[in-house]
Design a protein around this motif. Sequence first.
Motif, mmCIF file in Angstrom:
data_model
loop_
_atom_site.group_PDB
_atom_site.id
_atom_site.type_symbol
_atom_site.label_atom_id
_atom_site.label_comp_id
_atom_site.label_asym_id
_atom_site.label_seq_id
_atom_site.Cartn_x
_atom_site.Cartn_y
_atom_site.Cartn_z
ATOM 1 N N LEU A 342 9.936 68.598 -2.995
ATOM 2 C CA LEU A 342 10.985 68.248 -3.944
ATOM 3 C C LEU A 342 11.546 69.479 -4.644
ATOM 4 O O LEU A 342 12.683 69.476 -5.096
ATOM 5 C CB LEU A 342 10.442 67.264 -4.984
ATOM 6 N N SER A 343 10.739 70.533 -4.729
ATOM 7 C CA SER A 343 11.189 71.745 -5.414
ATOM 8 C C SER A 343 11.389 72.927 -4.483
ATOM 9 O O SER A 343 11.929 73.952 -4.872
ATOM 10 C CB SER A 343 10.185 72.149 -6.500
ATOM 11 N N ARG A 450 10.203 61.722 -13.897
ATOM 12 C CA ARG A 450 11.500 61.675 -13.212
ATOM 13 C C ARG A 450 12.397 60.639 -13.891
ATOM 14 O O ARG A 450 11.924 59.591 -14.335
ATOM 15 C CB ARG A 450 11.329 61.273 -11.742
ATOM 16 N N ASP A 454 16.736 60.131 -10.342
ATOM 17 C CA ASP A 454 16.082 61.202 -9.600
ATOM 18 C C ASP A 454 15.043 60.631 -8.638
ATOM 19 O O ASP A 454 14.851 61.153 -7.531
ATOM 20 C CB ASP A 454 15.411 62.191 -10.557
ATOM 21 N N SER A 458 15.385 61.395 -4.755
ATOM 22 C CA SER A 458 14.347 62.255 -4.171
ATOM 23 C C SER A 458 13.604 61.581 -3.041
ATOM 24 O O SER A 458 12.914 62.246 -2.259
ATOM 25 C CB SER A 458 13.345 62.682 -5.254
ATOM 26 N N VAL A 461 14.000 63.003 0.447
ATOM 27 C CA VAL A 461 13.266 64.245 0.683
ATOM 28 C C VAL A 461 11.831 63.930 1.082
ATOM 29 O O VAL A 461 11.269 64.516 2.012
ATOM 30 C CB VAL A 461 13.285 65.140 -0.580
#
Length: 547
Positions: A342-343, A450, A454, A458, A461
């Motif tokens: 996610l990052s 979150r 989001d 997300s 992903v």
Amino acid sequence: MNVRVNIEGKAERLPAGTTLGRVLRRLASRSTFPPLGAIVDGRLRDHDFVLESDSDLKPVAYNDFSGFSIYRRSAALLLIEAFLNLFPRDRLVIGPSISEGYYFALSSGLSPTELDVFKVEREMKRLVEFDLPLSLLRVSPTAAEDYYRHTGFPDKAALLRAADFPRITLAGYGEFLEIRLGPFAPTSGLIGEFSLVPYRDGMVLRFPTLDELQRFPSWATRRGKLKLTRRNAKLFGAYRETRNANKNIGIETVGDLNRLISSGEAEKTVSASEEAFDQRLKDLVRELDVGNRLKAIAVCGLASSGTDRFCRRLAEDLRAAGRSCRLIRESEFHPPGYLAALSSPEPAGKRGGEKFSLFLRDLILGREVSFPATSGKAGTLFRLPEDSILLVGLNEGLDRELYPVLRRTDTRAVFVTCFPQILIDNHNRIFSSDLRCLRWIAKGRVLSCRRPADSVLSWSVVRRYENRRILPFQDAADLVFNTALAYEPAVLKKLAGPLLEKAREDPQARLEVDRFRDFLKFVSPLDPALVPEGSVLRDFIPPGRNV
């Protein structure tokens, strides 16, 4: 009066009242894949949608997620129409996804012969050649309930009994009309590529993959046979096990669940579902054959499958069976790869897995190990007792190259999934990824990590990471366990429903949110306070709070 329509960034002036179907027919001549619908101002629309104001329009075809969902839904409707034309006294019941397709069984319990399957496929292709237009009928839920009750679809009638909305749309390519849970292709002729393949005591409606379509450009007219690429025997076995358990407690469809909730039997329903879960877990322990030769059990699951809670419950049952057990979770050493993804587009999960694998090796060999600083038990020394089973929760899939412990003959592997076995009705199911996404949204609130939007955005992903690192290794499992609970959709409606409304305020999340709303509107909510403390669902409920 004209309206301004931006079609994939190109502005056009169209007469107000122009239907989406008319625009899509014009666009089809310049598209490799014919458009099946369109996203208009963030919402997926049918061909009969009327353009009455300035809009942004994006056509969708087989080669994107929204278009693929329309294609599959339309092909399933064709199958139902074809089957009823040939076998009007029997009914189809949808099952899990199998090998790029949908499994269907017969409600009569009979097994179709290969000749039966061939005849149904031939009838489907005949309907394709006729290029039948989609019929849409908007009626009240009461009228639709009467229609299904009189035509022999009690599951659909039961679903509509609790409906609290004024109108519902029915759709069909022939005599049968289906509840519209999403757009369908405007004509049957656009559903030109599929195969119907016998499987177990039913059949699989097999769809072409995008790769197959790209290798055969004349996809709309090609009639080659698509074969089953993967049989998914263990997953299918878990599906059957859970379906039978749900059947025993009288919850096979959302209509059944709604009836039990409205009749005041919610607490009894929760208790019966949890008891069925407990029994399946005990059966799993027996299947693991936890004799003295078993040294390790490796567990891996999909995101929001409740793998951590499952591991704790499994450890309790192993101890109850008389075996000493030590639970170690890789997530205590470093975050699961899907969270890191996610990052970071290239998460370091596999590198962390390599270090954890060395740690496991030393434990299995009876060596004394020191927990690393990242584990929360920094510097603690530990040696696995000789008579103990090591229960390991893995992050990076059941990858035998990454985790050599999986190659050992004294190690068993368990794959944890979450595919709901309560159907919306006998023709429509709740997708596993959708149920897990609702859990994911609720979990975001539990952790306060979150925004609802989001969480929705997300999820794609997370799914991409799973497709790359988790799902390719699921067949390495010795056993599969399904954590879905029969009453779960009703609890998740109460938990995630308000969060979805907040997420819908974000235009980017609206398309996905609307998909969830399309089926959740049929589900009666259930108070999360009824969920017992030891339930896998407790991981998705804020502590000390009901909603």
